[in-house]
Design a protein around this motif. Sequence first.
Motif, mmCIF file in Angstrom:
data_model
loop_
_atom_site.group_PDB
_atom_site.id
_atom_site.type_symbol
_atom_site.label_atom_id
_atom_site.label_comp_id
_atom_site.label_asym_id
_atom_site.label_seq_id
_atom_site.Cartn_x
_atom_site.Cartn_y
_atom_site.Cartn_z
ATOM 1 N N TYR A 254 -13.866 3.368 -0.061
ATOM 2 C CA TYR A 254 -12.966 4.470 -0.479
ATOM 3 C C TYR A 254 -11.550 4.585 0.245
ATOM 4 O O TYR A 254 -11.374 4.124 1.250
ATOM 5 N N ARG A 255 -10.457 4.666 -0.637
ATOM 6 C CA ARG A 255 -9.265 4.727 0.002
ATOM 7 C C ARG A 255 -8.780 6.008 0.538
ATOM 8 O O ARG A 255 -7.833 6.135 1.025
ATOM 9 N N GLU B 71 0.282 0.789 -0.381
ATOM 10 C CA GLU B 71 0.540 -0.749 -0.354
ATOM 11 C C GLU B 71 1.780 -0.871 0.223
ATOM 12 O O GLU B 71 2.896 0.001 -0.313
ATOM 13 N N SER C 71 -1.104 -5.551 0.314
ATOM 14 C CA SER C 71 -1.741 -5.154 -0.866
ATOM 15 C C SER C 71 -3.233 -5.020 -0.626
ATOM 16 O O SER C 71 -3.730 -5.422 0.447
ATOM 17 N N SER D 256 -7.072 -5.654 -2.233
ATOM 18 C CA SER D 256 -7.663 -6.384 -3.369
ATOM 19 C C SER D 256 -8.996 -5.567 -3.801
ATOM 20 O O SER D 256 -9.442 -6.035 -4.920
ATOM 21 N N ALA D 257 -9.322 -4.593 -2.998
ATOM 22 C CA ALA D 257 -10.469 -3.773 -3.578
ATOM 23 C C ALA D 257 -9.958 -2.412 -4.126
ATOM 24 O O ALA D 257 -9.219 -1.911 -3.501
ATOM 25 N N ASP D 258 -10.530 -1.997 -5.254
ATOM 26 C CA ASP D 258 -10.164 -0.632 -5.821
ATOM 27 C C ASP D 258 -10.893 0.256 -5.017
ATOM 28 O O ASP D 258 -11.992 0.204 -4.542
ATOM 29 N N ASN D 259 -10.408 1.551 -5.357
ATOM 30 C CA ASN D 259 -11.096 2.778 -4.535
ATOM 31 C C ASN D 259 -12.378 2.839 -5.323
ATOM 32 O O ASN D 259 -12.622 2.413 -6.527
ATOM 33 N N SER E 16 -14.827 0.692 -5.094
ATOM 34 C CA SER E 16 -15.590 -0.611 -5.155
ATOM 35 C C SER E 16 -16.877 -0.811 -4.227
ATOM 36 O O SER E 16 -16.890 -0.411 -3.339
#
Length: 82
Positions: free
Chosen positions: A15-16, A28, A60, A62-65, A67
Amino acid sequence: MTTQQIQAPFPGVFYRTPSPDEPVYVEEGQAVQAGDVIGLIEVMKQFVELKAEASGTLVSFSADNESVLEAGDVIGTLEVNE
């Protein structure tokens, strides 16, 4: 400058944000200090903070929220200050 990959220390969901209605921990291109929280990994309903291991710029993700990650998966790239 040197780049460093940020890897998942264990499997879980990445989770971001601290919660769905809050902003991301780090954008980013944003500068971070060693120890800054850049995301969370959820394992068995436990949330573990993922922290930057060095100071630099988060180039950057590489993993989306939200994921699903395996241990060792690359989450992002950090350009390390020397």
